[in-house]
Enzyme design. Structure first.
Site, mmCIF file in Angstrom:
data_model
loop_
_atom_site.group_PDB
_atom_site.id
_atom_site.type_symbol
_atom_site.label_atom_id
_atom_site.label_comp_id
_atom_site.label_asym_id
_atom_site.label_seq_id
_atom_site.Cartn_x
_atom_site.Cartn_y
_atom_site.Cartn_z
ATOM 1 N N GLY A 195 14.881 40.379 91.390
ATOM 2 C CA GLY A 195 13.993 40.916 92.425
ATOM 3 C C GLY A 195 12.527 40.619 92.192
ATOM 4 N N GLY A 210 20.943 39.194 95.228
ATOM 5 C CA GLY A 210 20.476 40.478 95.752
ATOM 6 C C GLY A 210 19.702 40.250 97.039
ATOM 7 N N GLY A 211 18.373 40.160 96.918
ATOM 8 C CA GLY A 211 17.489 40.079 98.082
ATOM 9 C C GLY A 211 17.931 39.070 99.128
ATOM 10 C CG ASN A 247 24.230 43.844 94.155
ATOM 11 O OD1 ASN A 247 24.506 44.840 94.816
ATOM 12 N ND2 ASN A 247 23.677 43.898 92.941
ATOM 13 C CD1 TRP A 248 24.854 42.361 100.680
ATOM 14 C CD2 TRP A 248 25.687 43.749 102.228
ATOM 15 N NE1 TRP A 248 25.541 41.598 101.593
ATOM 16 C CE2 TRP A 248 26.067 42.425 102.559
ATOM 17 C CE3 TRP A 248 26.118 44.791 103.065
ATOM 18 C CZ2 TRP A 248 26.839 42.108 103.682
ATOM 19 C CZ3 TRP A 248 26.893 44.481 104.182
ATOM 20 C CH2 TRP A 248 27.239 43.165 104.491
ATOM 21 C CE LYS A 249 20.197 44.104 93.571
ATOM 22 N NZ LYS A 249 19.066 43.781 92.707
ATOM 23 C CD GLU A 272 22.522 39.811 88.270
ATOM 24 O OE1 GLU A 272 22.330 39.290 89.368
ATOM 25 O OE2 GLU A 272 22.641 41.043 88.118
ATOM 26 C CG HIS A 275 23.128 45.245 88.777
ATOM 27 N ND1 HIS A 275 21.807 45.593 88.660
ATOM 28 C CD2 HIS A 275 23.162 44.088 89.479
ATOM 29 C CE1 HIS A 275 21.075 44.676 89.277
ATOM 30 N NE2 HIS A 275 21.872 43.755 89.780
ATOM 31 C CD GLU A 310 19.003 46.625 90.550
ATOM 32 O OE1 GLU A 310 19.898 46.997 91.331
ATOM 33 O OE2 GLU A 310 18.323 45.590 90.728
ATOM 34 C CB SER A 365 14.547 35.433 91.898
ATOM 35 O OG SER A 365 13.972 36.698 91.610
HETATM 36 P P1 PGA Z 1 17.871 39.361 93.300
HETATM 37 O O1 PGA Z 1 18.977 40.362 92.672
HETATM 38 O O2 PGA Z 1 18.627 38.202 93.863
HETATM 39 O O3 PGA Z 1 17.185 40.191 94.364
HETATM 40 O O4 PGA Z 1 16.976 38.987 92.193
HETATM 41 C C1 PGA Z 1 20.049 39.868 91.944
HETATM 42 C C2 PGA Z 1 20.920 41.007 91.476
HETATM 43 O O5 PGA Z 1 20.374 42.067 91.139
HETATM 44 O O6 PGA Z 1 22.151 40.889 91.405
#
Ligand code: PGA
Length: 248
Positions: free
Chosen positions: A173, A232-233, A8-10, A167, A97, A99, A211
């Protein structure tokens, strides 16, 4: 079942970054095709980068959106429809998600509507669920996740149409990861819910997210009912993204 390794490149990076990242992921898999024996790969770039990224991908890496509209078409300024994602040859779309739930006040009902649009277009909906730190401290994590899950599941939810991503909000993150016991308990709970509420619920993939890194992936993937990761990251560096698949 093969694991789904989903990036997930956001809202990160320029077009150039996105193209380079896609190229690096494809090249890394070509150098180590063994990775395909146990893993399916998916990248979810920002909407504007879907079309150019698609030109860099091979059949080894699927493409997905990060969100879609709950409406099919028309006067919905700023929205991207499920049909448009389908037109861009996306196979998946991430929905709900944390977010989006947090910053855009997305409700379970809205996520369900989006998921139904996705299914109508033949996209697989990756439905995200997860509790906040406060909810876990109060011991309400299963109650919260159970409600999110049951209220967000679209009509027609099945092993072919949906993926669930667990999640914990406090792990996204932050570098904090749930313990393997906590992951095992939640994935078992989600599996039980899916068995009674989705077709072929025993085969629906349940991803863990929050993470995930090459250094912690092996222990997470060893947990029963963890069928991949939403990353994500660490998905912003091909080396780390593929390192997670390698660890599993
Ligand atoms: P993260 O994000 O790996 O940076 O914790 C995961 C996600 O939001 O899908």
């Amino acid at each position: 079942m093969k694991k789904l390794i989903a990036g997930n490149w956001k809202m990160n990076g320029s077009m150039e970054n996105a193209l380079n990242l896609a190229k690096d992921v494809v090249a890394g898999i070509q150098e180590n095709t063994q990775l395909l024996e146990n893993n399916d790969f998916l990248v979810c770039p920002p909407a504007l980068h879907l079309a150019p990224v698609r030109t860099e991908l091979t059949s080894a890496v699927s493409l997905g959106g990060q969100d879609c509209s709950p409406f099919d078409k028309g006067a919905y300024t700023g929205d991207v429809s499920a049909a448009m994602l389908n037109d861009m040859k996306c196979d998946y779309v991430i929905l709900g998600h944390s977010e989006r739930r947090q910053y855009y006040c997305e409700s379970n009902m809205l996520i369900k509507q989006k998921a139904e649009m996705a299914l109508e277009q033949g996209l697989k909906a990756i439905i995200c669920v997860g509790e906040t730190e406060g909810e876990r401290e109060e011991g309400r994590e299963q109650e919260v996740v159970g409600q999110q899950l049951l209220e967000s599941l679209p009509e027609g939810a099945s092993a072919d149409t949906i993926v669930i991503a667990y999640e914990p909000v406090w792990a996204i993150g932050t570098g904090k990861v749930a313990t393997t016991d906590d992951i095992a308990a939640m994935h078992a709970y989600i599996r039980a819910q899916l068995k009674s509420n989705a077709k072929d619920g025993d085969k629906v993939r349940i991803l863990y997210g929050g993470s995930v890194k090459p250094t912690n992936a092996a222990e997470i993937f060893a947990v029963e009912d963890v069928n991949g990761a939403l990353i994500g990251g660490a998905s912003l560096q091909a080396h780390d993204f593929l390192g997670i698949a390698q660890a599993g």
